[in-house]
Design an enzyme around this catalytic site. Structure first.
Site, PDB file in Angstrom:
ATOM      1  N   TYR A  23     -38.395 -42.786  -4.545  1.00  0.00           N
ATOM      2  CA  TYR A  23     -37.577 -41.614  -4.225  1.00  0.00           C
ATOM      3  C   TYR A  23     -38.488 -40.415  -3.998  1.00  0.00           C
ATOM      4  CZ  TYR A  23     -33.550 -44.318  -5.684  1.00  0.00           C
ATOM      5  OH  TYR A  23     -32.580 -45.277  -5.788  1.00  0.00           O
ATOM      6  N   ASN A  46     -24.468 -41.518   1.222  1.00  0.00           N
ATOM      7  CA  ASN A  46     -24.783 -41.523   2.648  1.00  0.00           C
ATOM      8  C   ASN A  46     -23.568 -41.948   3.473  1.00  0.00           C
ATOM      9  OD1 ASN A  46     -24.489 -44.303   2.999  1.00  0.00           O
ATOM     10  ND2 ASN A  46     -26.502 -44.658   2.175  1.00  0.00           N
ATOM     11  N   CYS A  54     -30.938 -48.883   1.354  1.00  0.00           N
ATOM     12  CA  CYS A  54     -31.138 -48.180   0.091  1.00  0.00           C
ATOM     13  C   CYS A  54     -31.907 -49.051  -0.895  1.00  0.00           C
ATOM     14  CB  CYS A  54     -29.793 -47.814  -0.524  1.00  0.00           C
ATOM     15  SG  CYS A  54     -28.656 -47.098   0.648  1.00  0.00           S
ATOM     16  N   HIS A  55     -31.868 -50.352  -0.700  1.00  0.00           N
ATOM     17  CA  HIS A  55     -32.538 -51.246  -1.646  1.00  0.00           C
ATOM     18  C   HIS A  55     -34.039 -51.189  -1.503  1.00  0.00           C
ATOM     19  CE1 HIS A  55     -31.743 -53.516   2.037  1.00  0.00           C
ATOM     20  NE2 HIS A  55     -32.913 -54.067   1.802  1.00  0.00           N
ATOM     21  N   GLU A  81     -35.485 -60.510   1.872  1.00  0.00           N
ATOM     22  CA  GLU A  81     -36.026 -59.903   3.095  1.00  0.00           C
ATOM     23  C   GLU A  81     -37.450 -60.377   3.329  1.00  0.00           C
ATOM     24  OE1 GLU A  81     -33.641 -55.752   3.697  1.00  0.00           O
ATOM     25  OE2 GLU A  81     -35.623 -55.751   2.837  1.00  0.00           O
TER      26      GLU A  81
END
Length: 92
Positions: A23, A46, A54-55, A81
């Site tokens: 962040y 958002n 966001c992950h 991913e």
DNA sequence: CAAACTATTCAGC
DNA sequence: GCTGAATAGTTTG
């Protein structure tokens, strides 16, 4: 919706798959290095939560922080991913 | 571990 | 419109 939030979305979308940013990192890129908290609040509020990875945004110590679908899912998504990337590379 | 700092959003006024 | 409280964080004591 503010300029700050807009920058955050752009930056988060620019994070490569399989990688994570803190962040603080996003906040710094957005121009407010001390607004890590705001980044989290904005990300959860958002306008397009599903198209925003966001992950890929975590705390500084690589901890998950928080996630709408559960912090566990967050980590799993990162892992999936990464594996998906390997799959794409291995394709012919 | 607890407190201070930070930017944004929401509820009251 | 402004103030105060709350938040998916970070840093310092």
């Amino acid at each position: 919706m503010t300029e700050f939030a807009r920058r955050i979305y752009k930056i988060v979308l620019d994070i490569p798959l399989g990688q994570t940013r803190s962040y603080k990192w996003v906040a710094a890129k957005a121009g407010r290095p001390r607004a890590a908290r705001s980044v989290g609040t904005i990300l959860k509020n958002n306008p397009l939560p599903l198209i925003i990875p966001c992950h890929r945004v975590v705390k500084s110590n690589k901890d998950a922080g928080g996630y709408v679908y559960g912090v566990k899912a967050k980590k799993e998504l990162l892992k999936l991913e990464t594996e998906m990337l390997g799959c794409l590379r291995n394709r012919k």
